[in-house]
Scaffold this active site. Sequence first.
Site, PDB file in Angstrom:
ATOM      1  N   HIS A 180       0.840  -1.197   0.000  1.00  0.00           N
ATOM      2  CA  HIS A 180       0.000   0.000   0.000  1.00  0.00           C
ATOM      3  C   HIS A 180       0.871   1.242   0.000  1.00  0.00           C
ATOM      4  CE1 HIS A 180      -3.639   2.329   0.868  1.00  0.00           C
ATOM      5  NE2 HIS A 180      -2.820   3.114   1.542  1.00  0.00           N
ATOM      6  N   ASP A 210     -14.619   2.893   7.397  1.00  0.00           N
ATOM      7  CA  ASP A 210     -13.597   3.778   6.816  1.00  0.00           C
ATOM      8  C   ASP A 210     -14.186   4.612   5.683  1.00  0.00           C
ATOM      9  OD1 ASP A 210     -10.878   4.803   6.336  1.00  0.00           O
ATOM     10  OD2 ASP A 210     -11.128   3.748   4.439  1.00  0.00           O
ATOM     11  N   ARG A 247     -14.021  13.064   6.774  1.00  0.00           N
ATOM     12  CA  ARG A 247     -12.709  13.696   7.022  1.00  0.00           C
ATOM     13  C   ARG A 247     -12.308  14.569   5.848  1.00  0.00           C
ATOM     14  NH1 ARG A 247      -9.065   8.930   7.421  1.00  0.00           N
ATOM     15  NH2 ARG A 247      -7.402  10.461   7.622  1.00  0.00           N
ATOM     16  N   SER A 268      -7.282   4.183   9.186  1.00  0.00           N
ATOM     17  CA  SER A 268      -7.958   4.092   7.888  1.00  0.00           C
ATOM     18  C   SER A 268      -7.225   3.086   6.983  1.00  0.00           C
ATOM     19  CB  SER A 268      -7.974   5.490   7.247  1.00  0.00           C
ATOM     20  OG  SER A 268      -8.280   5.429   5.881  1.00  0.00           O
ATOM     21  N   LYS A 304      -8.216  -1.335   6.325  1.00  0.00           N
ATOM     22  CA  LYS A 304      -8.449  -1.914   4.987  1.00  0.00           C
ATOM     23  C   LYS A 304      -7.479  -3.053   4.711  1.00  0.00           C
ATOM     24  CE  LYS A 304      -8.250   2.228   3.154  1.00  0.00           C
ATOM     25  NZ  LYS A 304      -8.559   3.616   2.951  1.00  0.00           N
TER      26      LYS A 304
END
Length: 442
Positions: free
Chosen positions: A82, A161, A168, A183, A187
């Site tokens: 990620h 999320d 947000r 967050s 995931k």
Amino acid sequence: MRMYDLIMKKRDGNALTDAEIEYIVKGFVSGEVPDYQMSAFLMAVFYKGMNDREILTLTKVMAESGDMVDLSSIDGVKADKHSTGGVGDKTSLIVAPIVAANGVKVAKMSGRGLGHTGGTVDKLESIPGYRTDLTEKEFLDVVRKTGISVIGQSANLTPADKKMYALRDVTATIDSIPLIASSIMSKKIAAGSDCILLDVKVGSGAFMKNTEDALKLAEVMVTLGENAGRKTRAMITDMDTPLGYAIGNSLEVIESVNTLKGKGPEDLTHECIELSANLMVLGGLGNEDECKRLARKAIDDGSALKRLISMVEAQGGDSSVIKDTENFAKAAFTYDVISPSDGYVTSMDAAGCGIASSMLGAGRETLDSRIDHTAGMILRKKTGDRVAAGDVLTTLYANDESLFKAAADRYMEAVSIGKERKERNPLLYALVSKDKVIRYDK
Ligand code: URA
């Protein structure tokens, strides 16, 4: 429990209990906690932070708010990667096939572009026919068959999320370490892989503007991953200057294919070898040096490119564009932005380059905007390069010529040309693993 009292508790700097955090997240997902109270709570977290136990609980409750993907029916080690988001950041398109070519299965759910940053799903959708919306069964079948699948996030992955992120985004509460860490890691944990490599970007084009904050975020995320039983590492990498030369969806896929053919830009190739090697270390393939050698070999012998082609074909895509990138559709118009003076490129604001590219159609202006997959830019000069007046700084690509003027102006605001040569920042700042932090910049 009353949401009012919990907002006040956090506003006054006190730690919440696990039950209180669960009440807030579940209440928000079910609609019992309204947006205005959740906004106030998020702002309280932004200012007062959370302790390690609170972040751990928040992440767990968010991960368990929707489907938890079960990859146990796939043999071997499953890996995920990620990036916290950048400009020209196409590393997933290169790292995933390299790692898969070495036998570590890649089962990856990616995101779309956000603000000035690009997203892997949008890039993959520039390949005609490529499906990013596989069902869970199709996703698992593709990983079983080809060792690699990259898809979009399934509809019911971490609904907490999705809802919190949207709030947000419009309440100036994105850049908070507890909120970013929970967050991202909710995931990644819900997506089910055994090993997670995080690429934490730092610089003008990233959420984290300095190395110390990036390190803090990386350490929190590595702890969250390890606590959830996943082998996790994070690399801190530069995002002051765009990565590689291409910005925009199909342009970035073409640059990624060139990199897998061993003809990619030096910065992009180097960073991808490092990221791949670290993910392969987590996958149990050896130490860093051995894994770097294996990563390079997968480029040199063509096995990584073959993996990408297999994945594209298994997901309904037209692999002729990968085999010969000349087959990609092209933007109807191009426009060269010319240097007004002699000197050196002394800085490039990556966010500004991303915004200019988005103005050409490569990104979304609103949530529902359609992307032009052929739009974007190819940088011809980067920080540290010498330029003469009249040289091309960048070539813009669009299907509507009227977009060029404003995008070129925005690009020029992002670039500085000076008399003194300035070196580019280092590409890699640090490696964070469970028991050590290695700084490359000290
Ligand atoms: N990416 C995410 O998925 N979440 C954040 O909060 C920031 C970047």
